[in-house]
Design an enzyme around this catalytic site. Structure first.
Site, PDB file in Angstrom:
ATOM      1  N   LYS A 220      21.719 -75.950  44.595  1.00 22.67           N
ATOM      2  CA  LYS A 220      20.676 -75.683  43.599  1.00 22.67           C
ATOM      3  C   LYS A 220      20.282 -74.211  43.534  1.00 22.67           C
ATOM      4  O   LYS A 220      19.849 -73.728  42.501  1.00 22.67           O
ATOM      5  CB  LYS A 220      19.434 -76.540  43.886  1.00 22.67           C
TER       6      LYS A 220
ATOM      7  N   ASP B   2      13.396 -81.051  38.082  1.00 22.31           N
ATOM      8  CA  ASP B   2      12.712 -81.701  39.217  1.00 22.31           C
ATOM      9  C   ASP B   2      11.200 -81.460  39.144  1.00 22.31           C
ATOM     10  O   ASP B   2      10.405 -82.383  39.367  1.00 22.31           O
ATOM     11  CB  ASP B   2      13.213 -81.133  40.553  1.00 22.31           C
TER      12      ASP B   2
END
Ligand code: NAP
Length: 246
Positions: free
Chosen positions: A64, A100
């Site tokens: 990420k 997220d």
């Protein structure tokens, strides 16, 4: 065929391919596929994306942050969090998003009570950073809790004391995740009471030991599955907004 997927290191138990497959089936989307891509690294990500003809993809552990250097553009949230979990590949350019953080905020918000003004965020990794970004947006102050506290983070002993005033506790560590489900990141459940809201980002199992113990102490609890579903929906919206703009 519109190609989407998930990149990560080990994806054996990935939930995403199943979720997207079922979505395509349910909604009669015949011209799309979502596949899992296990990669040893993200060196030359751009060439890899072009070779595979991807329209968009999700990113998971441990890439990420590593994918940041390949992004031509970042949306505000990805920049603020410092991590990307969704990439739009329209026009040969890579634009990084973080879904997220909004997924966490949107699933937390309906559970919040006026006394949830301060939070403890267990862990200091990518998920914890997304949680912190979301809490900032919601106007909730927070402290990171770490095994090796540096800077403004506190240790677990101090966190046990702070639980009396920090009535939102978020587990953003992998502790309690399948297959090691009989461990909790929170050593003293008796510190938790009815006014606490305990949120665990782990989605397998749906109720972790941390949440089970918190629920038994009377707290409101929430597992990570809703957040996982929401970040996938938001990713789909990112890729389709891109399609409409073409
Ligand atoms: P990570 O980078 O592997 O770990 C996060 C942090 O947890 C670490 O920085 C570490 O902080 C702490 N930690 C790690 N092992 C620990 C241990 N044995 N004991 C205590 N603390 C430990 O993971 P991540 O990518 O941030 O993800 C964390 C969790 O969130 C994972 O379970 C992931 O599946 C979940 N997640 C869920 C969603 C969702 O949509 N529901 C989205 C993202 C992530 P310190 O070293 O500072 O203690």
């Amino acid at each position: 065929m519109k190609k989407y997927g998930l990149i990560g290191k080990k994806l054996g138990h990935s939930w995403s391919a199943k979720w997207f497959g079922e979505k395509f089936e349910r909604e009669g989307i015949a011209d799309a596929e979502y596949r899992l891509y296990e990669l040893d690294g993200v060196a030359d990500l751009r060439t890899w994306v072009e070779r595979n003809g991807l329209k968009g993809f999700n990113v998971t552990i441990p890439y990420k942050e590593a994918v940041l250097e390949w992004m031509d553009e970042l949306d505000e949230t990805a920049r603020g969090v410092g991590a990307v979990n969704c990439v739009d590949c329209r026009g040969g350019r890579l634009k990084g998003y973080n879904t997220d953080a909004p997924a966490f905020a949107e699933t937390l918000r309906p559970l919040l009570q006026p006394w949830h003004k301060a939070a403890l965020v267990l862990g200091t990794g990518g998920a914890a950073k997304a949680v912190a970004f979301a809490l900032k947006g919601l106007g909730i102050e927070y402290k990171f809790v770490s095994r090796k506290p540096v800077g403004e983070a506190v240790g677990y002993d101090e966190a046990m004391e702070l639980a009396a005033t920090h009535l939102l506790i978020v587990n953003a560590t992998p502790v309690g995740m399948y297959p090691a489900t009989e461990v909790s990141p929170w050593p003293e459940p008796q510190r938790i009471g009815e006014r606490h809201l305990c949120y665990d980002l782990i989605y397998n199992p749906q109720e972790t030991l941390f949440l089970r113990q918190a629920r038994q102490e009377g707290a409101t609890v929430c597992g990570g599955l809703k957040m996982l579903q929401r970040q996938a929906e938001l990713s789909w919206m990112v890729w389709n907004r891109a399609t409409e703009e073409e």
